[in-house]
Design an enzyme around this catalytic site. Structure first.
Site, mmCIF file in Angstrom:
data_model
loop_
_atom_site.group_PDB
_atom_site.id
_atom_site.type_symbol
_atom_site.label_atom_id
_atom_site.label_comp_id
_atom_site.label_asym_id
_atom_site.label_seq_id
_atom_site.Cartn_x
_atom_site.Cartn_y
_atom_site.Cartn_z
ATOM 1 N N PHE A 1 0.854 -1.189 0.000
ATOM 2 C CA PHE A 1 0.000 0.000 0.000
ATOM 3 C C PHE A 1 0.885 1.232 0.000
ATOM 4 O O PHE A 1 1.735 1.394 0.867
ATOM 5 C CB PHE A 1 -0.944 0.038 1.211
ATOM 6 C CG PHE A 1 -1.907 1.184 1.124
ATOM 7 C CD1 PHE A 1 -3.036 1.097 0.321
ATOM 8 C CD2 PHE A 1 -1.669 2.375 1.803
ATOM 9 C CE1 PHE A 1 -3.915 2.169 0.200
ATOM 10 C CE2 PHE A 1 -2.549 3.447 1.678
ATOM 11 C CZ PHE A 1 -3.667 3.339 0.888
ATOM 12 N N ASP B 1 9.114 2.513 1.740
ATOM 13 C CA ASP B 1 7.922 3.204 2.227
ATOM 14 C C ASP B 1 7.785 2.866 3.708
ATOM 15 O O ASP B 1 7.291 1.800 4.075
ATOM 16 C CB ASP B 1 6.699 2.741 1.424
ATOM 17 C CG ASP B 1 5.422 3.420 1.898
ATOM 18 O OD1 ASP B 1 5.441 4.040 2.982
ATOM 19 O OD2 ASP B 1 4.402 3.314 1.191
ATOM 20 N N LYS C 1 2.384 9.318 8.413
ATOM 21 C CA LYS C 1 1.555 8.878 9.564
ATOM 22 C C LYS C 1 1.976 9.445 10.935
ATOM 23 O O LYS C 1 1.560 10.512 11.308
ATOM 24 C CB LYS C 1 1.451 7.360 9.580
ATOM 25 C CG LYS C 1 0.590 6.849 8.418
ATOM 26 C CD LYS C 1 -0.008 5.481 8.676
ATOM 27 C CE LYS C 1 -1.166 5.210 7.752
ATOM 28 N NZ LYS C 1 -0.816 4.700 6.427
HETATM 29 C C1 LIG Z 1 -0.996 5.063 4.991
HETATM 30 C C2 LIG Z 1 0.067 4.705 4.056
HETATM 31 C C3 LIG Z 1 0.316 5.459 2.896
HETATM 32 C C4 LIG Z 1 -0.551 6.597 2.453
HETATM 33 O O1 LIG Z 1 -0.568 7.654 3.372
HETATM 34 P P1 LIG Z 1 -1.660 8.821 3.189
HETATM 35 O O2 LIG Z 1 -1.247 9.815 4.235
HETATM 36 O O3 LIG Z 1 -2.997 8.199 3.436
HETATM 37 O O4 LIG Z 1 -1.534 9.332 1.820
HETATM 38 C C5 LIG Z 1 1.399 5.093 2.106
HETATM 39 N N1 LIG Z 1 2.168 4.056 2.426
HETATM 40 C C6 LIG Z 1 1.956 3.314 3.543
HETATM 41 C C7 LIG Z 1 2.883 2.182 3.857
HETATM 42 C C8 LIG Z 1 0.897 3.597 4.379
HETATM 43 O O5 LIG Z 1 0.664 2.840 5.457
#
Ligand SMILES: *Cc1c(COP(=O)(O)O)cnc(C)c1O
Length: 394
Positions: A134, A219, A248
């Site tokens: 994600f 990420d 986050k």
């Molecule tokens: C939540 C998340 C995102 C996206 O973050 P947003 O602030 O919702 O755009 C991207 N990568 C990972 C691993 C995430 O958990």
């Protein structure tokens, strides 16, 4: 006011929400519009790292809001540069770019990789990412996100993303061509179901990227900022990535995203990337307060210890309830998987008894409490979870 009816009428119907309206919070607890209190093991999806309305964060926001909120990046501002210093000092990276969200941060590292491809790899532009990953909701990040349910509604997808099985270095090798410029991975897949790869996976990816002159992009939007037991999850695999995306938990509830990169990978030239809001004084002051607090109080170690405590408790529940097929996690990123699709029923039963948990998938609960969680909170959460499981399975 019936806020649930108003949402149904006014708001775009994209969210699957649990049926409570939250009004305020303090520490590990939130309160709804009827005055009911909930122990919060969701933390705004791993965002509220110091718990709700932590005095240190409230003070920083308050002070900065009296001083200066936003100026744009046409000028120098001090909270932004203080935050840059803290991030550089505590990572293996040398340069920072600040954005507003996780998707923007990951898109930032992908844009770096595209520049890398243009400059060093004859225009190579493809990024290899993983199935069940994600990376956010912009169109490009949906293409990077290896989950058909996010992609199908918006096809055709932007080109340049290859999704391969996670935790399989050979899949990355086989997908690499002369068009590849980078590999993009989560150290642990968060939204994908708290999927923990083999301990050597990142090291193997690092070696492959070195061999092929590709950038290794991590990420760490969910795994970073202490959640998995170290300030960055990559610290546990003995590698240094070329670039890292954070968001986050970075500002404890204020929107922010960060692109970190090594000097080698910092290939943006003037004007090639930008943002209006990113790096604004308010979010940076908030983030400085949060990050300094996390570091000063060694919350990453706390996260590791207390996560182990919770995993022990979850494993005990697994012995009591055979419908629990797996319990896993690292630090305070944890999951419980069921044989049947009962996660929502369990989450609703927990809600009824004053505990917020995230039914991430039909058969999976995720636990991502604030990093300040204490053993007494774990005991209480486990006891409610036990009652909820008895209710749902009994
Ligand atoms: C939540 C998340 C995102 C996206 O973050 P947003 O602030 O919702 O755009 C991207 N990568 C990972 C691993 C995430 O958990």
């Amino acid at each position: 006011m019936n806020w649930i009816e108003i949402e149904k009428k006014d708001y775009m119907q994209v969210f699957e929400r649990l049926p409570i309206t939250l009004i305020k919070g303090r520490g590990m607890y939130v309160r709804d519009d009827k005055g009911k209190r909930y122990l919060d093991f969701v933390a705004g999806i791993a965002v509220v790292s110091l718990g709700h309305c932590h005095p240190v964060l409230v003070k920083a926001i308050n002070q900065q809001s009296h001083l200066l909120l936003h100026t744009s990046n046409l000028f120098y501002t001090t909270p932004q540069l203080k935050l840059a210093e803290v991030l550089i000092k505590n990572s293996d990276m040398q340069r920072v770019f600040l954005a507003n969200s996780g998707a923007e941060a990951v898109e930032g590292v992908v844009k770096l990789a595209r520049r890398w491809g243009h400059l060093k790899l004859n225009g190579a532009y493809e990024v290899i990412s993983a199935n069940n990953s994600f990376h956010g909701r912009t169109l490009a990040m949906v293409a990077a996100t290896g989950q058909p349910k996010f992609q199908h509604p918006y096809e055709p997808m932007p080109t340049g993303f290859i999704n391969v099985p996670y935790n399989d270095i050979n899949a990355i090798k086989e997908a690499t061509t002369d068009k590849t410029c980078a590999v993009l991975l989560e150290p642990i897949q968060g939204e994908g179901g708290v999927n923990i790869p083999h301990p050597d996976y990142l090291k193997q990816a690092r070696e492959w990227c070195d061999k092929k002159n590709l950038l290794l992009l991590l990420d760490e939007v969910q795994t970073g900022v202490g959640r998995c037991g170290t300030l960055f999850a990559y610290k546990q695999s003995g590698i240094i990535p070329d670039a890292v995306a954070l968001a986050k938990g970075l500002a404890g509830g204020i929107p922010i995203g960060a692109v970190l990169a090594t000097e080698k990978a910092s290939v943006f030239a003037k004007g090639e990337h930008g943002t209006t809001f990113g790096g604004n004084a308010l979010s940076c002051a908030a983030s400085c307060a949060v990050l300094n607090y996390i570091i000063k109080n060694d919350l990453p170690s706390h996260s590791s210890n207390i996560g182990d405590l919770m995993i022990d408790g979850l494993k005990k529940l697994q012995m009591e309830f055979p419908c629990i097929t797996d319990v896993r996690g690292k630090g305070l990123l944890m999951a419980m998987q069921f044989e049947q699709d009962i996660a929502k029923d369990v989450a609703l039963a927990c809600l009824d008894m004053g505990l917020l948990v995230n039914n991430l998938k039909p058969n999976l609960l995720r636990f991502i409490p604030p990093l300040i969680v204490q053993p007494k909170d774990i005991d209480k959460a486990l006891s409610i979870l036990q009652k909820a499981l008895r209710k749902v399975t009994g």
